[in-house]
Motif scaffolding. Structure first.
Motif, mmCIF file in Angstrom:
data_model
loop_
_atom_site.group_PDB
_atom_site.id
_atom_site.type_symbol
_atom_site.label_atom_id
_atom_site.label_comp_id
_atom_site.label_asym_id
_atom_site.label_seq_id
_atom_site.Cartn_x
_atom_site.Cartn_y
_atom_site.Cartn_z
ATOM 1 N N ASN A 22 0.832 -1.194 0.000
ATOM 2 C CA ASN A 22 0.000 0.000 0.000
ATOM 3 C C ASN A 22 0.876 1.256 0.000
ATOM 4 O OD1 ASN A 22 -2.424 1.478 0.123
ATOM 5 N ND2 ASN A 22 -2.433 1.459 2.350
ATOM 6 N N GLU A 23 1.955 1.224 0.760
ATOM 7 C CA GLU A 23 2.879 2.360 0.793
ATOM 8 C C GLU A 23 3.555 2.556 -0.568
ATOM 9 O OE1 GLU A 23 6.823 3.885 3.250
ATOM 10 O OE2 GLU A 23 5.800 2.069 3.873
ATOM 11 N N ARG A 24 3.940 1.482 -1.227
ATOM 12 C CA ARG A 24 4.554 1.603 -2.556
ATOM 13 C C ARG A 24 3.565 2.193 -3.555
ATOM 14 N NH1 ARG A 24 6.640 -3.361 -0.964
ATOM 15 N NH2 ARG A 24 5.074 -4.490 -2.173
ATOM 16 N N THR A 25 2.292 1.821 -3.425
ATOM 17 C CA THR A 25 1.268 2.394 -4.299
ATOM 18 C C THR A 25 1.129 3.883 -4.033
ATOM 19 O OG1 THR A 25 0.109 0.280 -4.349
ATOM 20 C CG2 THR A 25 -1.146 2.226 -5.009
ATOM 21 N N PHE A 26 1.138 4.269 -2.767
ATOM 22 C CA PHE A 26 1.103 5.692 -2.406
ATOM 23 C C PHE A 26 2.265 6.435 -3.060
ATOM 24 C CE2 PHE A 26 3.027 8.819 0.493
ATOM 25 C CZ PHE A 26 2.062 9.798 0.461
ATOM 26 N N LEU A 27 3.452 5.869 -2.956
ATOM 27 C CA LEU A 27 4.625 6.524 -3.551
ATOM 28 C C LEU A 27 4.526 6.597 -5.072
ATOM 29 C CD1 LEU A 27 7.380 4.994 -1.260
ATOM 30 C CD2 LEU A 27 6.471 7.331 -1.217
ATOM 31 N N ALA A 28 3.893 5.619 -5.702
ATOM 32 C CA ALA A 28 3.682 5.668 -7.150
ATOM 33 C C ALA A 28 2.745 6.823 -7.509
ATOM 34 C CB ALA A 28 3.111 4.341 -7.647
ATOM 35 N N TRP A 29 1.696 7.041 -6.697
ATOM 36 C CA TRP A 29 0.805 8.181 -6.942
ATOM 37 C C TRP A 29 1.564 9.498 -6.772
ATOM 38 C CZ3 TRP A 29 -3.642 8.028 -9.354
ATOM 39 C CH2 TRP A 29 -4.402 6.861 -9.341
ATOM 40 N N ILE A 30 2.465 9.563 -5.788
ATOM 41 C CA ILE A 30 3.257 10.778 -5.581
ATOM 42 C C ILE A 30 4.198 11.007 -6.770
ATOM 43 C CG2 ILE A 30 5.053 11.833 -4.129
ATOM 44 C CD1 ILE A 30 2.220 11.949 -2.943
ATOM 45 N N ARG A 31 4.809 9.938 -7.288
ATOM 46 C CA ARG A 31 5.664 10.083 -8.483
ATOM 47 C C ARG A 31 4.845 10.570 -9.671
ATOM 48 N NH1 ARG A 31 7.761 5.292 -6.481
ATOM 49 N NH2 ARG A 31 6.543 4.059 -7.956
ATOM 50 N N THR A 32 3.632 10.067 -9.806
ATOM 51 C CA THR A 32 2.755 10.522 -10.881
ATOM 52 C C THR A 32 2.450 12.005 -10.716
ATOM 53 O OG1 THR A 32 1.796 8.320 -11.090
ATOM 54 C CG2 THR A 32 0.508 10.161 -11.984
ATOM 55 N N ALA A 33 2.175 12.425 -9.487
ATOM 56 C CA ALA A 33 1.896 13.839 -9.218
ATOM 57 C C ALA A 33 3.107 14.693 -9.589
ATOM 58 C CB ALA A 33 1.528 14.039 -7.755
ATOM 59 N N LEU A 34 4.289 14.248 -9.221
ATOM 60 C CA LEU A 34 5.506 15.002 -9.561
ATOM 61 C C LEU A 34 5.714 15.081 -11.072
ATOM 62 C CD1 LEU A 34 7.927 13.713 -6.789
ATOM 63 C CD2 LEU A 34 7.002 16.032 -7.036
ATOM 64 N N ALA A 35 5.425 13.993 -11.773
ATOM 65 C CA ALA A 35 5.558 13.992 -13.235
ATOM 66 C C ALA A 35 4.571 14.971 -13.874
ATOM 67 C CB ALA A 35 5.341 12.589 -13.782
ATOM 68 N N LEU A 36 3.349 15.023 -13.354
ATOM 69 C CA LEU A 36 2.375 15.973 -13.884
ATOM 70 C C LEU A 36 2.813 17.412 -13.627
ATOM 71 C CD1 LEU A 36 -0.847 14.096 -12.792
ATOM 72 C CD2 LEU A 36 -0.185 14.588 -15.153
ATOM 73 N N LEU A 37 3.314 17.673 -12.425
ATOM 74 C CA LEU A 37 3.820 19.011 -12.117
ATOM 75 C C LEU A 37 4.980 19.379 -13.046
ATOM 76 C CD1 LEU A 37 3.803 18.786 -8.222
ATOM 77 C CD2 LEU A 37 2.325 20.231 -9.625
ATOM 78 N N ALA A 38 5.912 18.460 -13.226
ATOM 79 C CA ALA A 38 7.051 18.715 -14.109
ATOM 80 C C ALA A 38 6.592 18.917 -15.549
ATOM 81 C CB ALA A 38 8.047 17.564 -14.028
ATOM 82 N N GLY A 39 5.611 18.133 -15.989
ATOM 83 C CA GLY A 39 5.084 18.296 -17.345
ATOM 84 C C GLY A 39 4.452 19.658 -17.554
ATOM 85 N N GLY A 40 3.691 20.116 -16.569
ATOM 86 C CA GLY A 40 3.071 21.434 -16.676
ATOM 87 C C GLY A 40 4.098 22.550 -16.695
ATOM 88 N N ILE A 41 5.085 22.444 -15.816
ATOM 89 C CA ILE A 41 6.145 23.457 -15.779
ATOM 90 C C ILE A 41 6.959 23.414 -17.067
ATOM 91 C CG2 ILE A 41 8.296 24.097 -14.613
ATOM 92 C CD1 ILE A 41 6.881 23.098 -11.995
ATOM 93 N N GLY A 42 7.275 22.207 -17.534
ATOM 94 C CA GLY A 42 8.033 22.073 -18.779
ATOM 95 C C GLY A 42 7.283 22.607 -19.979
#
Length: 120
Positions: A22-42
């Motif tokens: 469950n914790e690894r899944t949480f971290l995967a959602w956080i990585r997805t959030a970071l990728a979306l933020l980076a995509g928007g900024i990029g």
């Protein structure tokens, strides 16, 4: 009473392997959030102006907002899943998944079309 105390007072401890998953899944959602933020900024920082003035900024903002929403809902999902495991119930479905997948697809298609039109 703090949320960790309330969580520990709910049901019984699940198998630690499930909590770690469950914790690894949480971290995967956080990585997805970071990728979306980076995509928007990029998109805002490096993409050329699109065929419609101001639309690049709107699409970038949508990606950043999707990242914010994903990040905000990641902990809630982790907590709901942890409580369900402690109470030996079925895991809840990820409510944000369809919105996230369709939203990213629509934004990506819009960027593709606008870049294509700008280069004609």
């Amino acid at each position: 009473m703090s949320w960790p105390t309330r969580l520990r007072d709910t049901g019984s401890d699940p198998d630690p392997r499930f909590s770690f998953a469950n914790e690894r899944t949480f971290l995967a959602w956080i990585r997805t959030a970071l990728a979306l933020l980076a995509g928007g900024i990029g998109l805002e920082a490096f993409a050329p102006e699109l065929a419609v003035p101001g639309l690049r900024q709107v699409l970038a903002a949508l990606l950043v907002l999707a990242g914010v929403a994903t990040s905000a809902l990641a902990f809630r999902r982790w907590l709901r899943s942890e409580v369900a495991m402690r109470e030996e119930r079925s895991l809840p479905p990820p409510r944000i998944a369809p919105w996230l997948s369709y939203g990213v697809a629509v934004i990506a298609l819009a960027v593709f079309v606008l870049v294509l039109v700008a280069n004609l």
